[in-house]
Motif scaffolding. Structure first.
Motif, PDB file in Angstrom:
ATOM      1  N   UNK A  19     -57.161  14.831   8.158  1.00 52.70           N
ATOM      2  CA  UNK A  19     -55.729  14.505   8.076  1.00 52.70           C
ATOM      3  C   UNK A  19     -54.841  15.689   8.439  1.00 52.70           C
ATOM      4  N   UNK A  20     -55.400  16.898   8.406  1.00 49.39           N
ATOM      5  CA  UNK A  20     -54.648  18.084   8.812  1.00 49.39           C
ATOM      6  C   UNK A  20     -53.356  18.271   8.025  1.00 49.39           C
ATOM      7  N   UNK A  21     -52.309  18.669   8.738  1.00 48.68           N
ATOM      8  CA  UNK A  21     -51.021  18.925   8.079  1.00 48.68           C
ATOM      9  C   UNK A  21     -50.429  17.676   7.452  1.00 48.68           C
ATOM     10  N   UNK A  22     -50.897  16.521   7.911  1.00 52.89           N
ATOM     11  CA  UNK A  22     -50.340  15.255   7.396  1.00 52.89           C
ATOM     12  C   UNK A  22     -51.069  14.776   6.148  1.00 52.89           C
ATOM     13  N   UNK A  23     -51.929  15.629   5.585  1.00 53.22           N
ATOM     14  CA  UNK A  23     -52.797  15.136   4.490  1.00 53.22           C
ATOM     15  C   UNK A  23     -52.021  14.460   3.354  1.00 53.22           C
ATOM     16  N   UNK A  24     -50.973  15.097   2.885  1.00 56.40           N
ATOM     17  CA  UNK A  24     -50.250  14.511   1.756  1.00 56.40           C
ATOM     18  C   UNK A  24     -49.589  13.182   2.120  1.00 56.40           C
ATOM     19  N   UNK A  25     -49.053  13.100   3.348  1.00 55.99           N
ATOM     20  CA  UNK A  25     -48.450  11.826   3.788  1.00 55.99           C
ATOM     21  C   UNK A  25     -49.519  10.731   3.900  1.00 55.99           C
ATOM     22  N   UNK A  26     -50.692  11.113   4.421  1.00 57.32           N
ATOM     23  CA  UNK A  26     -51.775  10.134   4.554  1.00 57.32           C
ATOM     24  C   UNK A  26     -52.154   9.586   3.174  1.00 57.32           C
ATOM     25  N   UNK A  27     -52.308  10.497   2.220  1.00 58.78           N
ATOM     26  CA  UNK A  27     -52.686  10.069   0.866  1.00 58.78           C
ATOM     27  C   UNK A  27     -51.617   9.149   0.270  1.00 58.78           C
ATOM     28  N   UNK A  28     -50.367   9.553   0.403  1.00 60.18           N
ATOM     29  CA  UNK A  28     -49.277   8.718  -0.128  1.00 60.18           C
ATOM     30  C   UNK A  28     -49.287   7.339   0.507  1.00 60.18           C
ATOM     31  N   UNK A  29     -49.468   7.314   1.831  1.00 66.31           N
ATOM     32  CA  UNK A  29     -49.390   6.039   2.551  1.00 66.31           C
ATOM     33  C   UNK A  29     -50.555   5.124   2.191  1.00 66.31           C
ATOM     34  N   UNK A  30     -51.758   5.692   2.060  1.00 72.64           N
ATOM     35  CA  UNK A  30     -52.916   4.856   1.710  1.00 72.64           C
ATOM     36  C   UNK A  30     -52.779   4.326   0.282  1.00 72.64           C
ATOM     37  N   UNK A  31     -52.423   5.213  -0.651  1.00 70.77           N
ATOM     38  CA  UNK A  31     -52.224   4.760  -2.032  1.00 70.77           C
ATOM     39  C   UNK A  31     -51.184   3.644  -2.102  1.00 70.77           C
ATOM     40  N   UNK A  32     -50.074   3.855  -1.447  1.00 68.13           N
ATOM     41  CA  UNK A  32     -48.955   2.916  -1.528  1.00 68.13           C
ATOM     42  C   UNK A  32     -49.344   1.568  -0.915  1.00 68.13           C
ATOM     43  N   UNK A  33     -50.025   1.616   0.235  1.00 64.90           N
ATOM     44  CA  UNK A  33     -50.431   0.365   0.897  1.00 64.90           C
ATOM     45  C   UNK A  33     -51.451  -0.386   0.034  1.00 64.90           C
ATOM     46  N   UNK A  34     -52.350   0.370  -0.607  1.00 69.02           N
ATOM     47  CA  UNK A  34     -53.404  -0.263  -1.390  1.00 69.02           C
ATOM     48  C   UNK A  34     -52.925  -0.809  -2.721  1.00 69.02           C
ATOM     49  N   UNK A  35     -52.096  -0.049  -3.422  1.00 72.19           N
ATOM     50  CA  UNK A  35     -51.772  -0.410  -4.812  1.00 72.19           C
ATOM     51  C   UNK A  35     -50.357  -0.937  -5.012  1.00 72.19           C
TER      52      UNK A  35
END
Lengths: 232, 232
Positions: A101-117
């Motif tokens: 995920x590189x520099x976007x790691x935190x955004x990726x995590x936020x987006x996956x969590x939000x989409x899933x839950x």
């Protein structure tokens, strides 16, 4: 200089980890902490410590979903869990490794969590995950190819093993200055710790932990025996 | 007329149950609820649902004791756990049955919890328990004899079995209007419920719980298989 570090351990299987992820980011900003996000395989933690996950005990899953629904309502966001649960979290976790995920790691995590839950997508589906990555302007195709290499699979395993050696037994877990805080209900204590007002007397607690065990349940003794046999 | 009832399930093994017991009494007064205290055997709940107790996972016990120490300090009372833990809680639980403790049941429970978790007595010791009962002006000798009858042993077992049929999987558990709240961290939601502001949409949560399971861990499937074999 990275400054003071907070390690955050999570798996997308856990809605509590989602809630804690929402909480930990503004908290790290507020206290000037560097936030290190560690995807780990919750199932491996459970296997290691011989536990069941909350979703594996039927009435516990009911109580947990009700708790989550209420918590989200009271905190002003939606609770809408993944289309199936439990599910295979490995692709989502591997996409969240720093090397992927590189520099976007935190955004990726936020987006996956939000989409899933909060929007109930299928977190095991590569197509659904690709949509999430695309919405961030990332190259989902390249990322989904990259996570299929043995090196990346190994990285996630190493994160999990390393977490276990640090005593991580569940998610979410926060480690700050080698002090471990587990679960949403310890967030309040973590913040008090950060404010320099931790009421803990480490020495007293060490003494309490050293008090002997009286009896152990038969099943527990048996399980430990089985474990020893397996380890031989 | 007993009015609106709140059922509280506990085992002295759990410090969380102690904390919840301290909280639930003023809460019931405030909202005019009749408080029904149910001693149950936590180990039997764990066996039934195939779980380990928190004290059976070493780093979890550490995290739990630290949480408890901080919680007690922040709430203005002492945390000093039983001289040995885990221990045999059966005598203490049987002493707390309505048929044994009678009108003094709530005082007996408060006194045992407080002696065990704020003053570190040995909760498995009949001599220590006798001191607690004597301090309340009760006839400890008669009570300790009474709990040795098969009828009383059976009562505790029945309380536990009945709790399991109601979906109780851990302690403390609160049941109000057939709505189950589990653990300290759901106390806030229980109070919001009592105020008539429960944000829960039961129908939506039912729908979420009906979503299918994706994968199950091998160990879970195996354990279920073993259970089915045992039941045959």
């Amino acid at each position: 200089m990275a400054g003071r570090q907070l390690d955050f351990y999570f798996d997308y299987l856990s809605p509590y980890a989602y809630f804690s992820w929402r909480w930990v980011q503004p908290m790290c900003k507020k206290y000037g902490l560097t936030l290190n996000a560690h995807p780990v395989v919750f199932g491996k933690l459970l296997d290691h410590w011989g536990q069941l996950g909350p979703a594996e005990v039927p009435p516990k899953k009911t109580a947990l979903y009700k708790y989550c629904y209420r918590y989200a309502q009271l905190n002003g966001f939606d609770f809408d869990p993944p289309r199936s649960h439990p599910y295979n979290p490995l692709p989502a976790l591997r996409l969240s490794l720093p090397d992927i995920a590189g520099d976007a790691q935190h955004q990726v995590i936020s987006a996956i969590f939000e989409a899933g839950w909060s929007r109930g997508i299928d977190l095991a589906s590569e197509a659904d995950l690709a949509n999430v990555l695309n919405s961030l302007g990332l190259n989902s195709g390249a990322m989904l190819s990259a996570i299929k290499t043995p090196e990346v699979k190994d990285q996630l395993q190493q994160e999990t093993t390393h977490a276990i050696t640090r005593g991580v037994f569940g998610v979410p877990t926060f480690i700050l200055d080698e002090e471990l805080f587990w679960g949403n209900d310890q967030q309040e204590h973590l913040e008090i710790y950060l404010q320099g007002n931790d009421p803990l007397d480490q020495q007293k607690v060490e003494e309490m932990l050293a008090r002997h065990r009286g009896i152990d349940r038969k099943t527990f003794a048996l399980r430990n025996k089985e474990k020893r046999v397996q380890e031989k």
